[in-house]
Design a protein around this motif. Structure first.
Motif, PDB file in Angstrom:
ATOM      1  N   GLY A  20       0.826  -1.194   0.000  1.00 21.24           N
ATOM      2  CA  GLY A  20       0.000   0.000   0.000  1.00 21.24           C
ATOM      3  C   GLY A  20       0.865   1.250   0.000  1.00 21.24           C
ATOM      4  O   GLY A  20       2.075   1.188   0.152  1.00 21.24           O
ATOM      5  N   GLU A  21       0.202   2.390  -0.189  1.00 22.32           N
ATOM      6  CA  GLU A  21       0.922   3.658  -0.281  1.00 22.32           C
ATOM      7  C   GLU A  21       0.241   4.677   0.626  1.00 22.32           C
ATOM      8  O   GLU A  21      -0.979   4.650   0.795  1.00 22.32           O
ATOM      9  CB  GLU A  21       0.875   4.135  -1.735  1.00 22.32           C
ATOM     10  CG  GLU A  21       1.530   5.448  -1.986  1.00 22.32           C
ATOM     11  CD  GLU A  21       1.345   5.925  -3.417  1.00 22.32           C
ATOM     12  OE1 GLU A  21       1.947   6.947  -3.752  1.00 22.32           O
ATOM     13  OE2 GLU A  21       0.582   5.303  -4.186  1.00 22.32           O
ATOM     14  N   ALA A  22       1.042   5.578   1.202  1.00 24.38           N
ATOM     15  CA  ALA A  22       0.503   6.652   2.035  1.00 24.38           C
ATOM     16  C   ALA A  22       0.807   7.990   1.391  1.00 24.38           C
ATOM     17  O   ALA A  22       1.927   8.233   0.943  1.00 24.38           O
ATOM     18  CB  ALA A  22       1.105   6.597   3.428  1.00 24.38           C
ATOM     19  N   GLU A  66      -1.816  -4.554  -2.189  1.00 19.50           N
ATOM     20  CA  GLU A  66      -1.201  -3.823  -3.293  1.00 19.50           C
ATOM     21  C   GLU A  66      -2.240  -2.977  -4.013  1.00 19.50           C
ATOM     22  O   GLU A  66      -3.363  -3.425  -4.264  1.00 19.50           O
ATOM     23  CB  GLU A  66      -0.569  -4.808  -4.272  1.00 19.50           C
ATOM     24  CG  GLU A  66       0.212  -4.135  -5.369  1.00 19.50           C
ATOM     25  CD  GLU A  66       0.924  -5.131  -6.259  1.00 19.50           C
ATOM     26  OE1 GLU A  66       1.288  -4.728  -7.364  1.00 19.50           O
ATOM     27  OE2 GLU A  66       1.090  -6.295  -5.852  1.00 19.50           O
ATOM     28  N   GLY A  67      -1.869  -1.744  -4.313  1.00 19.51           N
ATOM     29  CA  GLY A  67      -2.760  -0.853  -5.036  1.00 19.51           C
ATOM     30  C   GLY A  67      -3.632   0.019  -4.140  1.00 19.51           C
ATOM     31  O   GLY A  67      -4.280   0.940  -4.618  1.00 19.51           O
ATOM     32  N   LYS A 110      -7.512  -0.469  -5.562  1.00 25.60           N
ATOM     33  CA  LYS A 110      -6.857  -0.386  -6.877  1.00 25.60           C
ATOM     34  C   LYS A 110      -7.685   0.382  -7.896  1.00 25.60           C
ATOM     35  O   LYS A 110      -7.165   1.123  -8.708  1.00 25.60           O
ATOM     36  CB  LYS A 110      -6.611  -1.789  -7.441  1.00 25.60           C
ATOM     37  CG  LYS A 110      -5.613  -2.608  -6.721  1.00 25.60           C
ATOM     38  CD  LYS A 110      -5.509  -3.956  -7.410  1.00 25.60           C
ATOM     39  CE  LYS A 110      -4.897  -4.985  -6.504  1.00 25.60           C
ATOM     40  NZ  LYS A 110      -4.799  -6.288  -7.141  1.00 25.60           N
ATOM     41  N   ALA A 111      -8.991   0.198  -7.833  1.00 23.68           N
ATOM     42  CA  ALA A 111      -9.891   0.821  -8.804  1.00 23.68           C
ATOM     43  C   ALA A 111     -10.245   2.268  -8.439  1.00 23.68           C
ATOM     44  O   ALA A 111     -10.968   2.932  -9.171  1.00 23.68           O
ATOM     45  CB  ALA A 111     -11.164  -0.004  -8.920  1.00 23.68           C
ATOM     46  N   GLY A 112      -9.762   2.748  -7.294  1.00 23.16           N
ATOM     47  CA  GLY A 112     -10.064   4.109  -6.865  1.00 23.16           C
ATOM     48  C   GLY A 112     -11.320   4.229  -6.036  1.00 23.16           C
ATOM     49  O   GLY A 112     -11.750   5.338  -5.712  1.00 23.16           O
ATOM     50  N   SER A 161     -11.842  -6.896   5.673  1.00 21.47           N
ATOM     51  CA  SER A 161     -13.159  -7.407   5.278  1.00 21.47           C
ATOM     52  C   SER A 161     -13.468  -7.120   3.807  1.00 21.47           C
ATOM     53  O   SER A 161     -14.120  -7.903   3.152  1.00 21.47           O
ATOM     54  CB  SER A 161     -14.251  -6.816   6.186  1.00 21.47           C
ATOM     55  OG  SER A 161     -14.399  -5.445   5.946  1.00 21.47           O
ATOM     56  N   LYS A 162     -13.002  -5.986   3.276  1.00 22.44           N
ATOM     57  CA  LYS A 162     -13.269  -5.623   1.881  1.00 22.44           C
ATOM     58  C   LYS A 162     -12.399  -6.394   0.899  1.00 22.44           C
ATOM     59  O   LYS A 162     -12.799  -6.631  -0.221  1.00 22.44           O
ATOM     60  CB  LYS A 162     -13.042  -4.122   1.664  1.00 22.44           C
ATOM     61  CG  LYS A 162     -13.956  -3.230   2.446  1.00 22.44           C
ATOM     62  CD  LYS A 162     -15.302  -3.165   1.818  1.00 22.44           C
ATOM     63  CE  LYS A 162     -16.146  -2.162   2.595  1.00 22.44           C
ATOM     64  NZ  LYS A 162     -17.471  -2.009   2.101  1.00 22.44           N
ATOM     65  N   SER A 163     -11.185  -6.752   1.320  1.00 20.71           N
ATOM     66  CA  SER A 163     -10.266  -7.414   0.382  1.00 20.71           C
ATOM     67  C   SER A 163     -10.462  -8.929   0.315  1.00 20.71           C
ATOM     68  O   SER A 163      -9.797  -9.593  -0.447  1.00 20.71           O
ATOM     69  CB  SER A 163      -8.816  -7.083   0.756  1.00 20.71           C
ATOM     70  OG  SER A 163      -8.497  -7.592   2.021  1.00 20.71           O
TER      71      SER A 163
END
Length: 164
Positions: A20-22, A66-67, A110-112, A161-163
């Protein structure tokens, strides 16, 4: 023996890779409640705060899939402790000077798509000195722990939970 060391490093490298990115946004440090330096210039101290917090949030974000991106804005900062201005300016850490951060954040996949978000969330730890201190005594320890606790309690469970 050398081959064994390299084998261990190669084995654990995928786990150490950042996923992930911050993205951290800072407002005007002059407007924050308590970011006063003790024995250094304000500009240098503010840069050090930003560098330390940015690195800590990047470390937390690396635990996300990732993403994913964590976008966080510090709306107000009140560091643990209080600076006493006298002959020897020092930051005094006492239970009455607890850390408090006001943040706005969102996490996107990833999809925004926004996974979790909050505007003007106040984080504080009034019992910050009552808990056991783990690890080395690092700079801004209590403030970083406040961010870690927030991430573990509010962000990580939603992402998990979302991933799935």
């Amino acid at each position: 023996m050398k081959l064994f060391k390299y084998a261990i490093v190669a084995l654990f490298m995928p786990m150490m890779a950042s996923a992930g990115e911050a993205k951290v946004t800072w407002l005007d440090f002059k407007e924050y409640r308590d970011v006063f330096p003790a024995k250094e210039t304000r500009g240098g101290y503010h840069k050090r705060i930003a560098k330390q917090f940015d690195a800590h949030l990047s470390k937390l974000a690396s635990e996300m899939p990732e993403g994913y991106t964590l976008a966080l804005t510090f709306e107000d900062v009140d560091l643990a402790g209080d600076v006493r201005f006298n002959m020897n300016d020092i930051r005094i850490i006492k239970p009455i000077y607890f850390p408090r951060l006001k943040i706005a954040y969102n996490v996107t996949d990833k999809a925004g798509n926004v996974i979790v978000e909050s505007q003007s969330k106040v984080l504080k730890d009034m019992g910050f000195m009552d808990r056991i201190k783990f690890g080395r005594d690092t700079e801004f320890y209590y403030d970083k722990r406040l961010l870690s606790d927030w991430f573990e309690d509010e962000v990580a469970p939603v992402i998990t939970s979302k991933s799935k």
